[in-house]
Scaffold this active site. Sequence first.
Site, PDB file in Angstrom:
ATOM      1  N   THR A  73      42.192  -6.012 -31.700  1.00  0.00           N
ATOM      2  CA  THR A  73      41.883  -7.174 -30.861  1.00  0.00           C
ATOM      3  C   THR A  73      41.452  -6.759 -29.465  1.00  0.00           C
ATOM      4  O   THR A  73      40.835  -7.544 -28.752  1.00  0.00           O
ATOM      5  CB  THR A  73      43.108  -8.103 -30.759  1.00  0.00           C
ATOM      6  OG1 THR A  73      44.231  -7.347 -30.282  1.00  0.00           O
ATOM      7  CG2 THR A  73      43.447  -8.701 -32.107  1.00  0.00           C
ATOM      8  N   ARG A 106      41.838   2.158 -29.517  1.00  0.00           N
ATOM      9  CA  ARG A 106      42.894   2.797 -28.734  1.00  0.00           C
ATOM     10  C   ARG A 106      43.466   3.981 -29.500  1.00  0.00           C
ATOM     11  O   ARG A 106      43.431   4.018 -30.725  1.00  0.00           O
ATOM     12  CB  ARG A 106      44.030   1.808 -28.429  1.00  0.00           C
ATOM     13  CG  ARG A 106      43.655   0.663 -27.525  1.00  0.00           C
ATOM     14  CD  ARG A 106      44.869  -0.216 -27.231  1.00  0.00           C
ATOM     15  NE  ARG A 106      44.505  -1.396 -26.466  1.00  0.00           N
ATOM     16  CZ  ARG A 106      45.383  -2.332 -26.091  1.00  0.00           C
ATOM     17  NH1 ARG A 106      46.657  -2.227 -26.409  1.00  0.00           N
ATOM     18  NH2 ARG A 106      44.975  -3.379 -25.401  1.00  0.00           N
ATOM     19  N   SER A 145      44.909  -0.853 -21.801  1.00  0.00           N
ATOM     20  CA  SER A 145      45.741  -1.938 -21.273  1.00  0.00           C
ATOM     21  C   SER A 145      47.070  -1.381 -20.770  1.00  0.00           C
ATOM     22  O   SER A 145      47.084  -0.428 -20.008  1.00  0.00           O
ATOM     23  CB  SER A 145      45.926  -3.031 -22.335  1.00  0.00           C
ATOM     24  OG  SER A 145      46.545  -4.175 -21.805  1.00  0.00           O
ATOM     25  N   GLU A 184      47.308 -16.925 -23.528  1.00  0.00           N
ATOM     26  CA  GLU A 184      48.040 -16.328 -24.635  1.00  0.00           C
ATOM     27  C   GLU A 184      49.500 -16.136 -24.254  1.00  0.00           C
ATOM     28  O   GLU A 184      49.827 -15.909 -23.084  1.00  0.00           O
ATOM     29  CB  GLU A 184      47.465 -14.953 -24.983  1.00  0.00           C
ATOM     30  CG  GLU A 184      46.018 -14.961 -25.418  1.00  0.00           C
ATOM     31  CD  GLU A 184      45.547 -13.567 -25.788  1.00  0.00           C
ATOM     32  OE1 GLU A 184      45.148 -13.376 -26.940  1.00  0.00           O
ATOM     33  OE2 GLU A 184      45.594 -12.672 -24.926  1.00  0.00           O
ATOM     34  N   SER A 219      51.194 -13.656 -24.611  1.00  0.00           N
ATOM     35  CA  SER A 219      51.412 -12.289 -24.143  1.00  0.00           C
ATOM     36  C   SER A 219      50.988 -12.099 -22.692  1.00  0.00           C
ATOM     37  O   SER A 219      50.676 -10.992 -22.272  1.00  0.00           O
ATOM     38  CB  SER A 219      50.661 -11.312 -25.048  1.00  0.00           C
ATOM     39  OG  SER A 219      49.288 -11.656 -25.138  1.00  0.00           O
TER      40      SER A 219
END
Length: 551
Positions: A44, A48, A147, A392, A394
Amino acid sequence: MSTDPKAGLPPAPAQLVNVAKLVTAYYAVKPDVTVPSQKVSFGTSGHRGSSFSGSFNEDHILAITQAICEYRAQNGVEGPLFLAKDTHALSEPAFATALEVLAANGVASRIDQDLGYTPTPALSHAILTYNAGRTAGLADGVVITPSHNPPDDGGFKYNPPNGGPADTNATKWIENRANEILAAGLRAVQRCPYERALKAETTARFDYVSNYVNDLGAVVDLEAVRNSGLSIGADPLGGAGVHYWGRIAEKYGLKMSVQHADVDPTFRFMTLDWDGKIRMDCSSPYAMAGLIAMKDRFDVAFACDTDHDRHGIVTRSAGLMNPNHYLAAAISYLFANRPGWSQAAGVGKTMVSSSIIDRVAADLGRKLLEVPVGFKWFVNGLLDGSLGFGGEESAGASFLRRDGTVWTTDKDGMILGLLAAEILARTGKDPAEQYRGLTERFGAPVYERIDAPANAAQKAVLQQLSPDQVKDKEMAGDPIEAMWSKAPGNGAPLGGLKVATKRGWFAARPSGTEEVYKIYAESFAGKEHLREIQQSARELVGRAFASAGAQ
């Protein structure tokens, strides 16, 4: 999952990443494309991985960047590509690699004027302001960031001309092409030396900081914040906004103290997260222990994760706010205090965000767009103004400018932090106090996310589970009122199942990286009822596994 006894404490020296070895591994380790974990994989939030595990290495970035160059050419994206990086150790070499490929392919690139760090929202803002009024020669961008992931991780995200996260069609094409390039020994990669790439005619310097900072008054009422004289704490957590907060304070005359504004790729100043790892998660009370301890020094404080697309809000009255609580407070405030927004502008939320948002939106008379996990689902609504806010659970969100036009189409932790100061400045109540007022009107939900074991076969069953396969009629003592495997807002697959009653709900989704599935649950009848919902969720999902023969 159990909490590590060292959570919330500073890291020991032995826990710090060896940056020299990490960067050496970036260049020295060659991924084995026959090993799934070492292939390019766009989740998403892009690709990574870590150089130590062969999942984020020079070969990956060469292949991904070449694939993006080819994707742009196929899709007629002919404007400049804005290139950004955060402060993770692997972001620097990945930036150099990417620029070498972009320059060799003749792609016009825009890099920070001082070769500094650029937050995700500043990149989205740059793309949108460049593309405003254009119908051809549109720009896009790349953000090099994992992130809030640990210091030994790297990440690579593509943002198309709409300024937001790329959709599945784009990421799958780029992923597949990058893996083809890897498997073929990188023969398709065009590349030139870094020094030549920096001096190439196609490479231009861009003042990301001024472009973003000077426009902030268009989205947040910083005049009210300045006039209030509030004492503000801002913590970039050593991330991509380290050179932004001081400029913001100076430009708008804010009484702001900036913490952790120095770059240290070991992130040794962080306190350990719940699992004993260093993680720049601004919504974690363990990772945020340092700022929480200083909460009484400020009227309001906030932090952002490493690429500044997420926010953590700390108030004197409640400490670190639950992300769902702040989303509800922000939505309630914004739609009552943005007269320039269209009356048709709605509220966007993910299916696993708190249902108090539903009640707030209904009270405001605003339509609710409920979508699967992923900020990409809010891009079009923010772009055309049909969504005033998208958020969201999160701790990622963005909202419109004060005149009702688009600000960013990617998450912006910076404006969410500044909004907390605006709320206090204009109402005299901090966001936590605003939220308590909402619970007095709409009820006080209890929300939690937990993990439950699931093997690969069980995760596959859950991924495809539909409501008509579930025979249960009640949950935690209440009749089941609705079940969804697709989002009611746009019909997109949830990738799991959500079940709701009058007093609560749960959603179950398989993890993409671990042998578990995630249970998001909420009750408006207290903590004990939440436990009953969670147990009902395990039993309901377990029966679905059994009926499918997935033991």
